[in-house]
Design a protein around this motif. Structure first.
Motif, PDB file in Angstrom:
ATOM      1  N   ILE A   1       1.521   2.171  -3.507  1.00  0.00           N
ATOM      2  CA  ILE A   1       0.329   2.785  -4.125  1.00  0.00           C
ATOM      3  C   ILE A   1       0.201   4.247  -3.694  1.00  0.00           C
ATOM      4  CG2 ILE A   1      -2.183   2.702  -4.242  1.00  0.00           C
ATOM      5  CD1 ILE A   1      -1.974  -0.330  -3.882  1.00  0.00           C
ATOM      6  N   ALA A   2       0.418   4.516  -2.409  1.00  0.00           N
ATOM      7  CA  ALA A   2       0.326   5.892  -1.916  1.00  0.00           C
ATOM      8  C   ALA A   2       1.380   6.778  -2.567  1.00  0.00           C
ATOM      9  CB  ALA A   2       0.481   5.912  -0.401  1.00  0.00           C
TER      10      ALA A   2
ATOM     11  N   MET B   1      -7.337   9.095  -4.459  1.00  0.00           N
ATOM     12  CA  MET B   1      -6.482   7.914  -4.449  1.00  0.00           C
ATOM     13  C   MET B   1      -5.549   7.934  -3.246  1.00  0.00           C
ATOM     14  SD  MET B   1      -3.929   6.609  -7.478  1.00  0.00           S
ATOM     15  CE  MET B   1      -2.940   5.116  -7.315  1.00  0.00           C
ATOM     16  N   LEU B   2      -5.001   9.100  -2.935  1.00  0.00           N
ATOM     17  CA  LEU B   2      -4.083   9.208  -1.805  1.00  0.00           C
ATOM     18  C   LEU B   2      -4.815   9.010  -0.480  1.00  0.00           C
ATOM     19  CD1 LEU B   2      -1.281   9.726  -0.672  1.00  0.00           C
ATOM     20  CD2 LEU B   2      -1.733  12.188  -0.836  1.00  0.00           C
TER      21      LEU B   2
ATOM     22  N   THR C   1       0.828  -1.214   0.000  1.00  0.00           N
ATOM     23  CA  THR C   1       0.000   0.000   0.000  1.00  0.00           C
ATOM     24  C   THR C   1       0.859   1.260   0.000  1.00  0.00           C
ATOM     25  OG1 THR C   1      -1.604  -1.254   1.304  1.00  0.00           O
ATOM     26  CG2 THR C   1      -1.974   1.095   1.090  1.00  0.00           C
TER      27      THR C   1
ATOM     28  N   ALA D   1      -5.488   5.358  -0.105  1.00  0.00           N
ATOM     29  CA  ALA D   1      -4.260   4.629   0.233  1.00  0.00           C
ATOM     30  C   ALA D   1      -3.874   4.858   1.691  1.00  0.00           C
ATOM     31  CB  ALA D   1      -3.123   5.070  -0.694  1.00  0.00           C
TER      32      ALA D   1
ATOM     33  N   GLY E   1       6.046  11.788  -2.986  1.00  0.00           N
ATOM     34  CA  GLY E   1       5.716  10.370  -2.860  1.00  0.00           C
ATOM     35  C   GLY E   1       6.837   9.520  -2.292  1.00  0.00           C
TER      36      GLY E   1
ATOM     37  N   SER F   1       0.298   7.957  -6.057  1.00  0.00           N
ATOM     38  CA  SER F   1      -1.085   8.413  -6.193  1.00  0.00           C
ATOM     39  C   SER F   1      -1.158   9.580  -7.180  1.00  0.00           C
ATOM     40  CB  SER F   1      -1.643   8.855  -4.836  1.00  0.00           C
ATOM     41  OG  SER F   1      -1.739   7.756  -3.952  1.00  0.00           O
ATOM     42  N   THR F   2      -2.189   9.556  -7.994  1.00  0.00           N
ATOM     43  CA  THR F   2      -2.350  10.599  -9.012  1.00  0.00           C
ATOM     44  C   THR F   2      -3.528  11.532  -8.729  1.00  0.00           C
ATOM     45  OG1 THR F   2      -3.677   9.047 -10.335  1.00  0.00           O
ATOM     46  CG2 THR F   2      -1.305   9.164 -10.798  1.00  0.00           C
ATOM     47  N   SER F   3      -4.231  11.311  -7.629  1.00  0.00           N
ATOM     48  CA  SER F   3      -5.351  12.174  -7.279  1.00  0.00           C
ATOM     49  C   SER F   3      -5.491  12.224  -5.761  1.00  0.00           C
ATOM     50  CB  SER F   3      -6.654  11.656  -7.892  1.00  0.00           C
ATOM     51  OG  SER F   3      -7.031  10.423  -7.304  1.00  0.00           O
TER      52      SER F   3
END
Length: 528
Positions: free
Chosen positions: A104-105, A113-114, A101, A117, A178, A108-110
């Protein structure tokens, strides 16, 4: 009422730990520090993140505290699950989930999403925290060694919180925001390799299956309450947040009633029959609310008011981190001779001096020194309550309930961090907007009022487009918010110091003859 220790066997008190156990503690320190790091590492990354993803002020708060709220919501479930399936096994499963995870965080593109995550990271973190602390209670049978080990453990979590801004500053100096999440990966790899070698497995005997209704009730109670607290802090007593708080309270009562009926509950309510257990939880909760609220403001002050780079601001957080480490290790040693309640009360009293210093900070060049000196004293109190408060909570429970007790200890700490960000952060925002509205009554900032009133980081991002003098007025308004928040926090911590001395005065020095025996003697539990 049958005492917990009679039902499941008393914890050994003189089993001395050896080299393997202390090496195992070093392994457990890694995920512990990582979890603390993840609470605060975004504090300095928030301006860079905001420039990239453009969150609103409400979304920014959710990015910050979704992690802590989800940990708080799942800790009881995961603590009990570890008791059933094995504490080391749950630790390793959670580590894998945390690592995946985190990637993924990081990418993140939005905003959505963040936030998602961060919420999943909270669920994964909830598997790690009670497992680490409960395993320490298995590995260290001697009460003095256990207190020192828990002090080190608590110090590592608090150190992770303190170093979050430092690490974030170093990473932001070279990489994008990120990268703050990717530091979890090496920790996960080391843990997965070392855990089977150095950590024992422990599973409670004769435990029944996990009660799914209790799991759902615990989540259904926590999540509406969390939403209600956030919205009331932001918007006042609006109907929907108030209804959410009422719903959360009603479901919490339903959860408690169900636990009292079950032979093998998700959370054994008899734990609250110990005055030590209950009082230590209150100390941890209120103490973390004050610290986390002012931490967010101090880190923003260093960057957005004092104008320091993320790296410089992070390095300035070094003295508070050192103070916390010192308190976390020394406090258990002092508590071998002086009652823990007195040690906690004295440390919190010193912390109130730190809040007072923060209440006097201004926008001048001397503000940085005052802010760091004040925050160092605040962290002195945090290190003390994290070490001694956690040991008191875990020590009040029998071995087979160590997972549940650990989960409760960590739940109130995580909830305290999240509540501090939500409540004190919202108070600071309210003061900021009120102060700015008063000073900008001449209409000088009319064209950019929406930007300026949103937050200070939005104002700083606007840069040269602002009229002359508006940025300084916004910085002064933000500092006024910090001053008011520190004042409120200091009053709460001073009251907590008195409460600590009074409510924990019955607890003898660690390893001494006088200890809280309310559970062992089977004294009535007010919740049972």
């Amino acid at each position: 009422m049958v005492s917990l220790n009679e039902a499941s066997g008393s914890r050994p008190t003189r089993q001395r730990a050896g080299i393997k156990e202390w090496a195992g503690l070093a392994v457990l320190a890694l995920p512990t520090a990582l979890l603390g790091l993840d609470v605060t590492i975004l504090y300095l990354a928030l301006p860079a993140l905001a420039a990239d993803l453009q969150p609103s002020s409400t979304e920014a708060l959710w990015i910050m505290d979704a992690y802590g709220f989800m940990i708080a919501g799942f800790l009881i479930t995961m603590g009990t699950l570890g008791d059933r399936i094995g504490r080391r096994r749950l630790l390793m499963i959670g580590a894998v989930a945390f690592g995946v995870t985190s990637v993924i965080a990081a990418f993140s593109t939005s905003v959505a999403m963040l936030i998602a995550a961060r919420a999943v990271l909270g669920v994964a973190g909830a598997t790690l925290m009670p497992s680490t602390l409960a395993l320490i209670s298995n590995m260290f049978g001697d009460v003095r060694q256990r207190a020192l080990a828990i002090g080190i453990w608590a110090t590592m979590f608090a150190l992770g919180m303190a170093l979050g801004p430092v690490v974030g500053g170093v990473l932001l100096e070279r990489f994008w925001w990120g990268s703050a999440f990717l530091i979890a990966l090496p920790v996960v790899v080391v843990l997965l390799i070392a855990a089977p070698i150095l950590l024992p497995e422990y599973r409670a005997h004769r435990s029944g299956p996990l009660d799914l209704a209790s799991v759902l009730l615990s989540l259904a109670a926590v999540l509406p309450a969390v939403y209600g607290v956030k919205e009331v802090a932001k918007s006042g007593l609006e109907p929907v947040p108030v209804l959410a708080l009422v719903l959360g309270g009603m479901l919490a009562l339903a959860f408690v009633r169900r636990q009292k009926r079950l032979a093998d509950p998700l959370l054994d309510m008899r734990l609250f029959g110990s005055r030590t257990f209950s009082a230590a939880l209150i100390v941890l909760l209120v103490g973390l609310v004050g610290v986390s609220g002012v931490m967010l403001l101090v880190t923003q002050y260093l960057q957005l008011v004092a104008g320091l780079t993320p790296l410089a601001a992070g390095l300035w957080m070094g003295p508070p981190a050192l103070m916390m480490v010192l308190a976390g290790i020394v406090a258990p040693l002092i508590a071998r001779r002086i009652r823990p309640g007195y040690v906690v009360g004295a440390a919190l009293t010193l912390s109130t001096l730190g809040y007072w210093l923060l209440a006097t900070v201004d926008v001048n060049s001397s503000g940085v020194g005052l802010a760091i000196a004040g925050f160092s004293l605040v962290y002195l109190g945090l290190g003390t309550i994290a070490a001694l408060g956690t040991d008191l909570v875990v020590g009040a429970a029998p071995a087979e309930k160590a997972g549940s007790a650990s989960a409760m200890s960590e739940m109130v700490q995580e909830l305290g961090v999240a509540l501090g960000v939500a409540l004190l952060g919202s108070l600071a925002t309210f003061v900021y907007r009120a102060q700015f509205s008063a000073t900008m009554a001449d209409g000088k900032a009319a064209g950019v009022a929406g930007i300026v009133e949103e937050s200070l980081w939005a104002t700083v991002s606007a840069g040269e487009s602002l009229p002359s003098g508006v940025l300084l007025e916004a910085q002064q308004a933000f500092t006024a918010g910090l001053n008011v928040t520190a004042t409120v926090g200091g009053i709460a911590i001073l009251v907590l110091a008195v409460v600590s001395i009074v409510s924990l005065r019955h607890v003898g020095a660690i390893g001494g003859e006088v200890q809280d025996q309310s559970i062992e003697k089977g004294e009535p539990c007010s919740l049972c």
